[in-house]
Design an enzyme around this catalytic site. Structure first.
Site, PDB file in Angstrom:
ATOM      1  N   ASP A  31       0.837  -1.226  -0.134  1.00 26.36           N
ATOM      2  CA  ASP A  31      -0.015   0.115   0.076  1.00 26.36           C
ATOM      3  C   ASP A  31       0.791   1.235  -0.023  1.00 26.36           C
ATOM      4  O   ASP A  31       1.926   1.200   0.404  1.00 26.36           O
ATOM      5  CB  ASP A  31      -0.792   0.136   1.332  1.00 26.36           C
ATOM      6  CG  ASP A  31      -2.005   1.005   1.239  1.00 26.36           C
ATOM      7  OD1 ASP A  31      -2.400   1.518   0.068  1.00 26.36           O
ATOM      8  OD2 ASP A  31      -2.632   1.217   2.259  1.00 26.36           O
ATOM      9  N   HIS A  48       3.322   3.564  -8.813  1.00 29.43           N
ATOM     10  CA  HIS A  48       3.353   1.924  -9.095  1.00 29.43           C
ATOM     11  C   HIS A  48       4.708   1.679  -9.715  1.00 29.43           C
ATOM     12  O   HIS A  48       5.156   0.382  -9.493  1.00 29.43           O
ATOM     13  CB  HIS A  48       2.112   1.782  -9.989  1.00 29.43           C
ATOM     14  CG  HIS A  48       0.867   2.112  -9.270  1.00 29.43           C
ATOM     15  ND1 HIS A  48       0.485   1.637  -8.325  1.00 29.43           N
ATOM     16  CD2 HIS A  48      -0.153   3.115  -9.740  1.00 29.43           C
ATOM     17  CE1 HIS A  48      -0.965   2.126  -7.878  1.00 29.43           C
ATOM     18  NE2 HIS A  48      -1.225   2.928  -8.753  1.00 29.43           N
ATOM     19  N   LEU A 142      11.910 -19.873  -3.731  1.00 26.74           N
ATOM     20  CA  LEU A 142      10.910 -19.177  -3.059  1.00 26.74           C
ATOM     21  C   LEU A 142       9.722 -19.327  -4.095  1.00 26.74           C
ATOM     22  O   LEU A 142       9.786 -19.215  -5.195  1.00 26.74           O
ATOM     23  CB  LEU A 142      11.124 -17.959  -3.055  1.00 26.74           C
ATOM     24  CG  LEU A 142      10.255 -16.607  -2.715  1.00 26.74           C
ATOM     25  CD1 LEU A 142       9.526 -16.609  -1.241  1.00 26.74           C
ATOM     26  CD2 LEU A 142      10.568 -15.177  -3.041  1.00 26.74           C
TER      27      LEU A 142
END
Length: 254
Positions: A31, A48, A142
């Site tokens: 956020d 962004h 991962l």
């Protein structure tokens, strides 16, 4: 120079201590991209873009620490209501990111996975996502899970519908429906529940993210906006997690 080596050694010892209690699965609500840009008199899309760079840094850092699953809330089902220019930019990010990040994903043995309704995304985004999934499917490190066009309420509702349908078709009986069975109808059925949920930029809410899965996750809310969320900030979150006493509803007898 002597002081520098003391600080470095101290940090190395802290990292060694963290590794003893490293969370298996970390979920992050990324956020603050828009507010980060506004604060600097920049367009929201610049926030962004910088957020995408943070994704790359945190992914590599999490991989190096031995975290097994990293779920990033990239685009919610509610985000479609944002301005069209911003949505269009967000829909172009998968192609931008994977085209530049793929060599590092391969080098770090990272496997890309996605949860959410990918079918409703533009073709360019779908193609980029599917290509990344295909190219990294053999990687064993991962698991980097992007929540794209994802909403937890819809996920749960769809799971209920699927269970009802299977019940009607005699695939499952009522007495066999358990929490474990229900979890197998969710889009996260292949992943363990998050040990740690981090939300950046100061907001303290869940925003329709993994509502079922985070029932016993540890929460950390930081005021740092996602574009400013460095490896050091992530390290601090892991330190805080390490100090938590996870009882899962029971009592600590120590």
């Amino acid at each position: 120079m002597f002081k520098f080596f003391i600080k470095k050694n101290k940090k190395e010892k802290l990292e060694d201590k963290i590794i003893k209690k490293i969370p298996k699965h970390v979920a992050i609500i990324m956020d603050g991209n828009g507010r980060w840009a506004k604060k600097r008199n920049l367009p929201r899309i610049k926030g962004h873009y910088e957020g995408m760079q943070t994704v790359k840094k945190i992914t590599k850092y999490a991989s190096n620490l031995g975290i097994e699953y990293l779920t990033l809330y990239a685009f919610s089902t509610e985000n479609w209501s944002r301005p069209k220019q911003e949505v269009n930019y967000l829909m172009g990010l998968p192609e931008k990111m994977f085209s530049s990040f793929m060599p590092e994903l391969m080098e770090n043995n990272v496997q890309v996975r996605v949860i959410g309704n990918v079918a409703d995304l533009p073709d360019s985004a779908k193609n980029a996502i599917n290509k990344a999934i295909e190219e990294t499917k053999s990687n064993t490190g991962l698991k980097l899970i992007f929540a794209l066009n994802y909403g937890s309420k819809l996920e749960i509702l769809n799971a209920v519908k699927d269970i009802v349908n299977d019940y009607k078709n005699d695939v499952i009986s009522l007495d066999k429906i358990s929490e474990e069975i229900f979890s197998n109808y969710l889009s996260t059925k292949d992943f363990p529940n998050p040990d740690l949920l981090i939300r950046t930029s100061g907001e303290q809410r869940i925003s329709n993210f993994l509502l079922w899965q985070i029932a016993y996750s540890e929460f950390i809310f930081t005021k740092v906006a996602w574009p400013d969320f460095t490896e050091e900030e992530f390290y601090k979150s892991l330190q805080e997690y390490q100090a938590r006493d996870r009882r899962f509803g029971g009592l600590n007898e120590d």
